[in-house]
Design a protein around this motif. Sequence first.
Motif, PDB file in Angstrom:
ATOM      1  N   GLY A  55      49.258 -60.134  69.106  1.00 48.16           N
ATOM      2  CA  GLY A  55      49.714 -61.091  70.101  1.00 48.16           C
ATOM      3  C   GLY A  55      49.509 -62.486  69.544  1.00 48.16           C
ATOM      4  N   CYS A  56      50.450 -63.370  69.775  1.00 50.69           N
ATOM      5  CA  CYS A  56      50.351 -64.749  69.283  1.00 50.69           C
ATOM      6  C   CYS A  56      50.714 -65.711  70.401  1.00 50.69           C
ATOM      7  CB  CYS A  56      51.297 -64.975  68.108  1.00 50.69           C
ATOM      8  SG  CYS A  56      50.670 -64.361  66.538  1.00 50.69           S
ATOM      9  N   PHE A  57      50.278 -66.941  70.216  1.00 51.64           N
ATOM     10  CA  PHE A  57      50.725 -67.973  71.125  1.00 51.64           C
ATOM     11  C   PHE A  57      52.182 -68.325  70.822  1.00 51.64           C
ATOM     12  CE2 PHE A  57      46.118 -68.720  71.440  1.00 51.64           C
ATOM     13  CZ  PHE A  57      46.002 -68.673  72.817  1.00 51.64           C
ATOM     14  N   SER A  58      52.796 -69.042  71.716  1.00 54.07           N
ATOM     15  CA  SER A  58      54.199 -69.422  71.551  1.00 54.07           C
ATOM     16  C   SER A  58      54.371 -70.262  70.296  1.00 54.07           C
ATOM     17  CB  SER A  58      54.679 -70.200  72.782  1.00 54.07           C
ATOM     18  OG  SER A  58      54.468 -69.446  73.959  1.00 54.07           O
ATOM     19  N   MET A  59      55.602 -70.368  69.814  1.00 56.38           N
ATOM     20  CA  MET A  59      55.887 -71.162  68.627  1.00 56.38           C
ATOM     21  C   MET A  59      55.453 -72.614  68.854  1.00 56.38           C
ATOM     22  SD  MET A  59      56.987 -68.879  66.647  1.00 56.38           S
ATOM     23  CE  MET A  59      57.451 -69.916  65.259  1.00 56.38           C
TER      24      MET A  59
END
Length: 294
Positions: A192-196
Motif C-alpha cells: 500500500g502506498c500514499f497517493s502520487m
Amino acid sequence: MKLLQLEYFVSVCRLGSTLRSSTSLSISQPTVSAAIRDLEKEFGVLLFERNGKRLEITPAGRQLYQLAVSLLEMADNTTQIMTDLAQKRNRVRLGITPMLACLLLPKLYTNFRHNYPDVNLSVIEGGAVELHQKLQEKEIDVLVSSFNNELEKECHTLELMRLRYGICVHANHPLASRETVSFYDMKEEPLGCFSMGFHQNQFIERHFAEIGAKPNIVFRTSQMATMWEMVRQGIFSCAMYMALQSQCPDLRFIPFGMDENLASVPIRLSWRKNDYLYSDMEKLIHCIKAIQLI
C-alpha cells in the motif's frame, strides 16, 4: 508606469500573445495592447517584436520582465502585510504530510494552543509535492516535510531530524519475526502506498529500481487511518517511518537492512525567504523547533 501596466506586460511575456493575455485577465485585447504601447513610449524602448502571430520579447523587454516580476511580488507582499497588520493577523497556516502529522501535531497543537491561545493555527495535510507548491504560492506559511533540495533556492530550511523508513506489517505476517528486511524480500509483496506526490513513493521506487524490480503497489490512499487498517487486515504491507511504531503497537515495524543514511530521510522546516516573517510564524517556528518529535 503603473502596476496594472506591468501586470499586463508580465502576462503577455508569459503567454506570448495579447489575445491570450486579455482572455486570461478577463479584459479586452486593446486594453492590453495599449498598456504595452504606453510602456514602450514611456521608456523609449521596444519591448516586443512580432514573429508571425507570436510576440517575441526583446532584450529590453526581458530586462523589464525581471524587474516587473520583482515589483509585482513586492507589491503583493506589501498589500498582504498591511492587510494582515490592520486585521491583527493572528493566524498561521502549517502544511504537513500525514505521517509527520501523526508524530508532530498532538504535541505541537497542545503546546501552541497553551502558549498562544489567540493565534489561529490552521493545518493543511497533503503530499510533499503538493505542499511545496502551496508554500511557493503562499497558500501556507510554514511547511514540515521530507526535504526537497529545490526549496533551498526560495526558502529558509531547518533540519529537524532524520527519520528511518521500515516496513509495516500485521502481527501474523510471514516477515513479522524478521529483525530486518530488504527490498529483495519485498519483490512479490503487495504494497500500500500514499497517493502520487508523497515522498514515500520516491523512496520505494528508487530502491526497487536499484534491484531491477518494480514495487507491487495494489492500493493508494492519502489517509493514515485507512492505510493502517488495511495493513491490520493483512491486505498489504506499507513503508512507514519507524518512529510511528508507538502509534500502532499491534502492528510490526521492521527496519530495512541497509545503511542508516540510505534508509532515512531528512525532515525539514521551511518558510519563504523573501516574505515578511510575521510574529505568528515566528511563534510557530519556535514551537516546532522546541518539541522533541521522537
